[in-house]
Design a protein around this motif. Structure first.
Motif, mmCIF file in Angstrom:
data_model
loop_
_atom_site.group_PDB
_atom_site.id
_atom_site.type_symbol
_atom_site.label_atom_id
_atom_site.label_comp_id
_atom_site.label_asym_id
_atom_site.label_seq_id
_atom_site.Cartn_x
_atom_site.Cartn_y
_atom_site.Cartn_z
ATOM 1 N N SER A 116 0.846 -1.203 0.000
ATOM 2 C CA SER A 116 0.000 0.000 0.000
ATOM 3 C C SER A 116 0.876 1.246 0.000
ATOM 4 C CB SER A 116 -0.935 0.003 1.211
ATOM 5 O OG SER A 116 -0.197 0.029 2.426
ATOM 6 N N GLY A 117 1.870 1.271 0.881
ATOM 7 C CA GLY A 117 2.767 2.419 0.952
ATOM 8 C C GLY A 117 3.678 2.533 -0.248
ATOM 9 N N VAL A 118 4.124 1.389 -0.773
ATOM 10 C CA VAL A 118 4.977 1.397 -1.966
ATOM 11 C C VAL A 118 4.227 2.014 -3.143
ATOM 12 C CG1 VAL A 118 6.053 -0.080 -3.717
ATOM 13 C CG2 VAL A 118 6.441 -0.539 -1.292
ATOM 14 N N ARG A 119 3.009 1.561 -3.363
ATOM 15 C CA ARG A 119 2.243 2.054 -4.514
ATOM 16 C C ARG A 119 1.912 3.537 -4.387
ATOM 17 N NH1 ARG A 119 -0.786 -3.289 -3.805
ATOM 18 N NH2 ARG A 119 0.073 -4.628 -5.458
ATOM 19 N N LEU A 120 1.515 3.962 -3.186
ATOM 20 C CA LEU A 120 1.180 5.375 -2.996
ATOM 21 C C LEU A 120 2.423 6.258 -3.128
ATOM 22 C CD1 LEU A 120 -1.360 5.021 -0.056
ATOM 23 C CD2 LEU A 120 -1.870 5.819 -2.367
ATOM 24 N N ALA A 121 3.536 5.822 -2.559
ATOM 25 C CA ALA A 121 4.776 6.601 -2.670
ATOM 26 C C ALA A 121 5.263 6.639 -4.120
ATOM 27 C CB ALA A 121 5.850 6.016 -1.756
ATOM 28 N N ARG A 122 5.123 5.534 -4.820
ATOM 29 C CA ARG A 122 5.552 5.487 -6.227
ATOM 30 C C ARG A 122 4.791 6.513 -7.057
ATOM 31 N NH1 ARG A 122 5.461 -0.367 -8.080
ATOM 32 N NH2 ARG A 122 3.192 -0.058 -8.079
ATOM 33 N N HIS A 123 3.522 6.721 -6.706
ATOM 34 C CA HIS A 123 2.729 7.702 -7.455
ATOM 35 C C HIS A 123 3.035 9.137 -7.023
ATOM 36 C CE1 HIS A 123 -0.718 9.344 -9.659
ATOM 37 N NE2 HIS A 123 -0.845 10.142 -8.612
ATOM 38 N N TYR A 124 3.075 9.385 -5.713
ATOM 39 C CA TYR A 124 3.117 10.765 -5.236
ATOM 40 C C TYR A 124 4.524 11.343 -5.083
ATOM 41 C CZ TYR A 124 -1.880 10.406 -4.245
ATOM 42 O OH TYR A 124 -3.243 10.268 -4.367
ATOM 43 N N LEU A 125 5.515 10.512 -4.823
ATOM 44 C CA LEU A 125 6.854 11.036 -4.527
ATOM 45 C C LEU A 125 7.462 11.749 -5.722
ATOM 46 C CD1 LEU A 125 9.202 11.321 -2.543
ATOM 47 C CD2 LEU A 125 10.023 9.076 -3.302
ATOM 48 N N ARG A 126 7.258 11.252 -6.918
ATOM 49 C CA ARG A 126 7.840 11.880 -8.103
ATOM 50 C C ARG A 126 7.419 13.352 -8.214
ATOM 51 N NH1 ARG A 126 9.603 9.280 -12.695
ATOM 52 N NH2 ARG A 126 8.353 7.435 -12.175
ATOM 53 N N GLY A 127 6.119 13.595 -8.015
ATOM 54 C CA GLY A 127 5.621 14.966 -8.093
ATOM 55 C C GLY A 127 6.200 15.852 -7.006
ATOM 56 N N MET A 128 6.333 15.295 -5.804
ATOM 57 C CA MET A 128 6.947 16.066 -4.723
ATOM 58 C C MET A 128 8.374 16.479 -5.085
ATOM 59 S SD MET A 128 5.806 13.984 -1.286
ATOM 60 C CE MET A 128 4.112 13.542 -0.924
ATOM 61 N N MET A 129 9.125 15.544 -5.651
ATOM 62 C CA MET A 129 10.512 15.846 -6.015
ATOM 63 C C MET A 129 10.571 16.877 -7.132
ATOM 64 S SD MET A 129 11.997 11.936 -5.766
ATOM 65 C CE MET A 129 13.597 12.357 -6.455
ATOM 66 N N GLU A 130 9.655 16.799 -8.081
ATOM 67 C CA GLU A 130 9.622 17.786 -9.165
ATOM 68 C C GLU A 130 9.285 19.172 -8.645
ATOM 69 O OE1 GLU A 130 6.804 16.092 -11.826
ATOM 70 O OE2 GLU A 130 8.247 14.691 -12.741
ATOM 71 N N ARG A 131 8.406 19.241 -7.633
ATOM 72 C CA ARG A 131 8.039 20.530 -7.036
ATOM 73 C C ARG A 131 9.020 20.962 -5.965
ATOM 74 N NH1 ARG A 131 3.248 17.672 -7.087
ATOM 75 N NH2 ARG A 131 3.309 17.354 -4.819
ATOM 76 N N ASN A 132 9.944 20.051 -5.611
ATOM 77 C CA ASN A 132 10.950 20.318 -4.587
ATOM 78 C C ASN A 132 10.313 20.646 -3.239
ATOM 79 O OD1 ASN A 132 13.695 20.475 -3.771
ATOM 80 N ND2 ASN A 132 13.645 22.707 -3.906
ATOM 81 N N ASN A 133 9.298 19.883 -2.900
ATOM 82 C CA ASN A 133 8.621 20.108 -1.616
ATOM 83 C C ASN A 133 7.712 18.910 -1.325
ATOM 84 O OD1 ASN A 133 7.683 21.223 0.713
ATOM 85 N ND2 ASN A 133 6.531 22.881 -0.249
ATOM 86 N N GLY A 134 7.769 18.408 -0.103
ATOM 87 C CA GLY A 134 6.856 17.331 0.244
ATOM 88 C C GLY A 134 7.298 16.551 1.462
ATOM 89 N N ARG A 135 6.352 15.771 1.977
ATOM 90 C CA ARG A 135 6.597 14.935 3.153
ATOM 91 C C ARG A 135 5.961 13.564 2.923
ATOM 92 N NH1 ARG A 135 9.504 18.548 3.930
ATOM 93 N NH2 ARG A 135 9.613 20.023 5.670
ATOM 94 N N VAL A 136 6.730 12.521 3.201
ATOM 95 C CA VAL A 136 6.204 11.155 3.190
ATOM 96 C C VAL A 136 6.527 10.530 4.535
ATOM 97 C CG1 VAL A 136 6.267 8.872 2.113
ATOM 98 C CG2 VAL A 136 6.559 10.931 0.696
ATOM 99 N N VAL A 137 5.523 9.948 5.168
ATOM 100 C CA VAL A 137 5.710 9.314 6.475
ATOM 101 C C VAL A 137 5.113 7.910 6.441
ATOM 102 C CG1 VAL A 137 5.296 9.455 8.962
ATOM 103 C CG2 VAL A 137 5.558 11.563 7.625
#
Length: 264
Positions: A116-137
């Motif tokens: 569950s966490g792998v799939r959600l992070a795989r989707h959302y983390l890329r956008g966070m890195m492109e925007r240079n801002n974000g939190r994953v816990v």
């Protein structure tokens, strides 16, 4: 310290009750546009009503979907294509003797607690890195260090979450995106209360009394000598999601009441 998450969008998986709901409530209280998730539409609607009553004018919405499946995650990410804060809280637990744990149970724990966490992070983390801002816990557990012999299948998944969180933090190196794991100890959530209800009824005691006895008997190393509340766990998670935690990444942060007998 004043935590202001106004303008941030936060998604908390499996957040209709327990620690997940407390985290969602904490993020909403800090001003984040907060998305609650649960398996059923009924549980999501009910939780939204409770949250709006507890946090007047909260900017919240809910999406039903089982994030233990690829289909459930796809449905959720289609409706919410981007977030600033992702809290991977979805997880199941339950004691069972190792020799009785079937392959199906191992697979169910793997899909729910890890994928569950792998799939959600795989989707959302890329956008966070492109925007240079974000939190994953990732919401892990003190069981990563104190593997329970009656829940080896559970302990394995919680340990895996630490590896994933650390690896993703390194993947986001040099950006303003942080990835961390939070390790609760014994916590008096709805699930734990349900587990202790029968014992409390038999002994003629309140559930909180039985919970304290459980910690002192089965988690004797606890310094707190009582279970944490869901709000106490949520407080740490909200901080980790805040701008104030910008230098904390790749960490395993304990909120275990001192159960783990370690000075680091």
């Amino acid at each position: 310290m004043h935590i202001d998450l106004t303008g941030r969008t936060a998604l908390v998986s499996a957040s209709t009750a327990g620690i997940g709901f407390a985290i969602a409530k904490g993020l909403a209280s800090a001003g984040a546009h907060t998305i609650i998730n649960g398996r059923s539409e009924a549980s999501v609607v009910e939780s939204l009503d409770v949250l709006r009553e507890a946090v007047p004018n909260a900017d919240v919405r809910g999406i039903a979907g089982d994030v233990s499946t690829a289909e459930g995650v796809a449905k959720l990410t289609h409706v919410v294509p981007s977030v600033d804060i992702l809290v991977n809280n979805a997880g199941i637990y339950g004691p069972e003797p190792f020799f009785d744990v079937s392959d199906d149970t191992w697979e169910r724990f793997f899909q729910t607690n890890i994928m569950s966490g792998v799939r959600l992070a795989r989707h959302y983390l890329r956008g966070m890195m492109e925007r240079n801002n974000g939190r994953v816990v990732f919401i892990s557990s003190e069981s990563v260090l104190n593997i329970p012999t009656d829940m080896i299948h559970y302990g394995m998944t919680k340990t895996a979450q630490l590896s994933i969180a650390r690896g993703l933090a390194k993947l986001a190196a040099g950006t303003a995106v942080t990835v961390n794991a939070v390790l609760p100890g014994p916590t008096l959530s709805e699930g734990v209360k349900a587990m202790l209800e029968e014992a409390a009824s038999k002994e003629g005691k309140r559930i909180d009394e039985v919970a304290v006895e459980f910690v002192r008997t089965h988690r004797a190393s606890s310094i707190l000598q009582r279970p944490a509340t869901v709000e106490e766990v949520a407080n740490l998670v909200v901080y980790v999601c805040s701008p104030q935690a910008s230098a904390t990444t790749g960490a395993a942060l304990r909120v275990d009441g001192g159960v783990v007998d370690s000075i680091v």
